[in-house]
Write a protein that holds these residues in place. Sequence first.
Motif, mmCIF file in Angstrom:
data_model
loop_
_atom_site.group_PDB
_atom_site.id
_atom_site.type_symbol
_atom_site.label_atom_id
_atom_site.label_comp_id
_atom_site.label_asym_id
_atom_site.label_seq_id
_atom_site.Cartn_x
_atom_site.Cartn_y
_atom_site.Cartn_z
ATOM 1 N N ARG A 250 -11.491 12.516 6.505
ATOM 2 C CA ARG A 250 -10.696 13.578 5.927
ATOM 3 C C ARG A 250 -9.229 13.147 6.018
ATOM 4 O O ARG A 250 -8.894 12.152 6.650
ATOM 5 C CB ARG A 250 -10.906 14.895 6.677
ATOM 6 N N GLU A 251 -8.375 13.925 5.391
ATOM 7 C CA GLU A 251 -6.932 13.697 5.480
ATOM 8 C C GLU A 251 -6.296 15.004 5.927
ATOM 9 O O GLU A 251 -5.959 15.854 5.105
ATOM 10 C CB GLU A 251 -6.369 13.264 4.129
ATOM 11 N N ASP B 188 -3.329 18.171 -3.164
ATOM 12 C CA ASP B 188 -2.906 16.780 -3.197
ATOM 13 C C ASP B 188 -4.013 15.818 -2.773
ATOM 14 O O ASP B 188 -3.768 14.617 -2.628
ATOM 15 C CB ASP B 188 -1.701 16.575 -2.257
ATOM 16 N N ALA B 189 -5.214 16.343 -2.554
ATOM 17 C CA ALA B 189 -6.312 15.496 -2.068
ATOM 18 C C ALA B 189 -6.620 14.404 -3.081
ATOM 19 O O ALA B 189 -6.764 14.662 -4.276
ATOM 20 C CB ALA B 189 -7.542 16.345 -1.799
ATOM 21 N N ARG B 190 -6.726 13.188 -2.579
ATOM 22 C CA ARG B 190 -6.980 12.038 -3.456
ATOM 23 C C ARG B 190 -8.390 11.487 -3.320
ATOM 24 O O ARG B 190 -8.878 10.783 -4.194
ATOM 25 C CB ARG B 190 -5.990 10.911 -3.116
ATOM 26 N N PHE B 191 -9.033 11.793 -2.186
ATOM 27 C CA PHE B 191 -10.292 11.137 -1.877
ATOM 28 C C PHE B 191 -11.364 12.146 -1.485
ATOM 29 O O PHE B 191 -11.069 13.207 -0.946
ATOM 30 C CB PHE B 191 -10.110 10.141 -0.725
ATOM 31 N N ALA C 82 -15.278 4.536 28.002
ATOM 32 C CA ALA C 82 -15.167 4.984 26.620
ATOM 33 C C ALA C 82 -14.898 3.821 25.687
ATOM 34 O O ALA C 82 -14.216 2.850 26.036
ATOM 35 C CB ALA C 82 -14.053 6.016 26.492
ATOM 36 N N THR C 83 -15.432 3.926 24.464
ATOM 37 C CA THR C 83 -15.210 2.924 23.430
ATOM 38 C C THR C 83 -14.837 3.641 22.136
ATOM 39 O O THR C 83 -15.537 4.550 21.706
ATOM 40 C CB THR C 83 -16.481 2.084 23.175
ATOM 41 N N VAL C 84 -13.729 3.243 21.538
ATOM 42 C CA VAL C 84 -13.375 3.753 20.213
ATOM 43 C C VAL C 84 -14.196 2.996 19.182
ATOM 44 O O VAL C 84 -14.152 1.768 19.130
ATOM 45 C CB VAL C 84 -11.877 3.585 19.933
ATOM 46 N N VAL C 85 -14.947 3.712 18.362
ATOM 47 C CA VAL C 85 -15.834 3.048 17.399
ATOM 48 C C VAL C 85 -15.331 3.152 15.968
ATOM 49 O O VAL C 85 -15.811 2.432 15.098
ATOM 50 C CB VAL C 85 -17.277 3.599 17.502
ATOM 51 N N ALA C 86 -14.399 4.065 15.699
ATOM 52 C CA ALA C 86 -13.831 4.175 14.352
ATOM 53 C C ALA C 86 -12.433 4.752 14.467
ATOM 54 O O ALA C 86 -12.239 5.818 15.050
ATOM 55 C CB ALA C 86 -14.700 5.057 13.455
ATOM 56 N N SER C 87 -11.461 4.022 13.907
ATOM 57 C CA SER C 87 -10.075 4.472 13.947
ATOM 58 C C SER C 87 -9.343 3.836 12.776
ATOM 59 O O SER C 87 -9.406 2.623 12.594
ATOM 60 C CB SER C 87 -9.411 4.071 15.270
ATOM 61 N N TYR C 88 -8.641 4.651 11.992
ATOM 62 C CA TYR C 88 -7.977 4.159 10.790
ATOM 63 C C TYR C 88 -6.498 4.534 10.799
ATOM 64 O O TYR C 88 -6.100 5.537 11.384
ATOM 65 C CB TYR C 88 -8.623 4.747 9.532
ATOM 66 N N GLY C 89 -5.708 3.747 10.120
ATOM 67 C CA GLY C 89 -4.294 4.049 10.005
ATOM 68 C C GLY C 89 -3.978 4.976 8.857
ATOM 69 O O GLY C 89 -2.873 5.519 8.783
ATOM 70 N N ASP C 90 -4.929 5.191 7.944
ATOM 71 C CA ASP C 90 -4.632 5.991 6.756
ATOM 72 C C ASP C 90 -5.719 7.014 6.444
ATOM 73 O O ASP C 90 -5.862 7.456 5.311
ATOM 74 C CB ASP C 90 -4.426 5.076 5.544
ATOM 75 N N ALA C 91 -6.508 7.388 7.434
ATOM 76 C CA ALA C 91 -7.504 8.460 7.270
ATOM 77 C C ALA C 91 -7.904 8.961 8.653
ATOM 78 O O ALA C 91 -7.745 8.262 9.652
ATOM 79 C CB ALA C 91 -8.730 7.967 6.509
#
Length: 691
Positions: free
Chosen positions: A122-123, A130-133, A95-104
């Motif tokens: 998404r959040e 409260d959605a900002r994005f 397995a390979t993680v291809v996308a991972s974020y600390g704030d989304a």
Amino acid sequence: MPPSFRRVLRGATLSAACAGLLASLPGALQSAQAQAPAQTAAAPATALPPIASFFANTAFGGAKLSPDGRFLAVRSGAPGKRDFLAVVDLQSNSATVVASYGDADVGRFQWISNERLLFDTREKGVGPGDARFAPGLYAVNRDGSRFVELADRTGRPFSTGTRIVRKLLPWHTYMLDQEGAQDSASVYVTSANVDAAGELRSVDLLRLNTLTGATQTVPRPAGSVRSWTLDTRGEPRLATTLERDTLSLHYRDPASGAWRVLASYPAFGDGAGALQPVGFAGEGKLFVLARSGGRDTTALHRFDIASGKIEPEPVFVTTGYDFDGSLVANRERVLGVLFRTDALSNEWFDPTMKAAQAAVDKLLPATINLLSVPAQADAPWMLVRSYSDTMPGSYALYNHRTGQLSKVADLRPAIQPAQMGRQQFVRYQARDGLEIPALLTLPPGGKRSGLPLVVLVHGGPYVRGAAWGWDAGTQFLASRGYAVLEPEFRGSLGFGIRHFKAGFRQWGLAMQDDLADGVRWAVAKGIADGARVCIAGASYGGYAAMMGLVKDPDLYKCGINWVGVTDIGLLYNGGWTFTNDTSDEYKAYGMPQMIGDPVKDAARFKATSPLAQAARITRPVLLAYGGADRRVPINHGTQLRDALAATNPDVEWVEYPEEGHGWALEKNSIDFWGRVERFLNRHIGRAAATP
């Protein structure tokens, strides 16, 4: 701030945070030849399953096979962690993680070729208020390389910082929920055009190169385009426009690119004249829904585009139900359909798929097993999603060449089937003789009579309600000892045109009687204790719950209304402070026909308004609303709460300020259903004083 895109993980290196989460995934892809889920274990454990096991966010967010079937894309996460996107190589089982974020969190995703994926974000820890994005749009190769940000989340015109400075697509650019050709780095996406009031006016279709960000706008037909359909080659072939109260279906000629109208029909009402496309069946043929031979229900037919005629002999009929489903196809041909009657299942036209279905069903005999296929016909793997009434669902891979079945993940591993209630599809007669379909779920254990009953009313109301299978709310109530009845009252879709039209202009009238007749049926059958019945629902279901207390106070001991309509007039005009997101077209043409006219039907609206009839609501009430709800704004709830305060001492109120039309946040879902549990227990449960 938008997501930190530099945190995308490259190659085969897993971050410390994600390595542990993914460690079990490759190992989980082991043979499951004889590992069918246990559906009838020993008696339920004494301890009740916790609320969180039903309503907490799930760690596993779905899986999709690459076009060649060699790679499996998976969205996953863990409590307190962000959802990430990983790719499993099914040959090496790595397995390979291809996308991972600390704030989304990674949101929706799809393969656009064997090498490349498209996804948005998404959040999940932020409510709609409260959605900002916006979701944004991004592409990445299956090994984590060649990451490109394609559409902005914030409305800023250009990218900055360490990214290459270039113009991004605007925030209102979205993924198209169709797979397309899946054979290049390009994909079709949509761009919504809204007016100053926030009303959708048209939807553009763009061909987007996910490596360069370059786009080409597809020429659209005259009129306000609301949806697009791709053909078997992944090219835009149909566009649907809406003008006032008329829908038109336009066809794009493959040779010239010119558009012509295939059909025009009323946008609202019973749909009798509609040409409803389901998908393409090769050049010149289209699958559509139609009623033929005097049939009350729709069936799947072929439509000849050149002649403009529907072939009279149906391809597939779901007796007693309108056809509700989609095509299952690879690049070469249509293999079968995914459809819903009382439950969701597959029917196959292709002999190879029939054999594969039989083999999977033999390996997993206790569940309904839904098969999906990659785009390439020679791919060995199929994705299997299994479910039952007591099992939320699991994913597995089936190799039709070797017969190997490999488990991927369970949707809610904490749920124990033995602690869930069994469900059946029933039908009962309303007082005027109309047959009402319904789902009946009985609590686990041996007791089958004299049960406390919750009548759970679906929203809409002109939609299909629940199908047989595991549902968090239904099974939570069953696990607490309640029988749950979910009627498909008149006006519900899926049961023929007569059943659907019988609900027009019947809010609070015959639609309401259908619910009461369901209670009387359950009591007469000995299933329910007539002294312990509560009515509950969201949206229209919340309206029906309150009208049940107005119209049948002797039948219901309490009512639960979340995000529910409390006055039909408020749907048309909630005042300048409160506006809803119901379209102007539906208010002008659909609602007067299907619900009623606010001027001509003013007396009926008042007689069937829980708000206007609040003094008649004397039973205990639980009200819950979202402060950011634009479908049923919170003034529906606050006005009813205030009206009830004068005459009803037992009203519980809760507002979730950041929520919209339903609960998006885990903490609010758990809190709300905890309130439901305590409320029901006081009034019809173990703590209630029975006569």
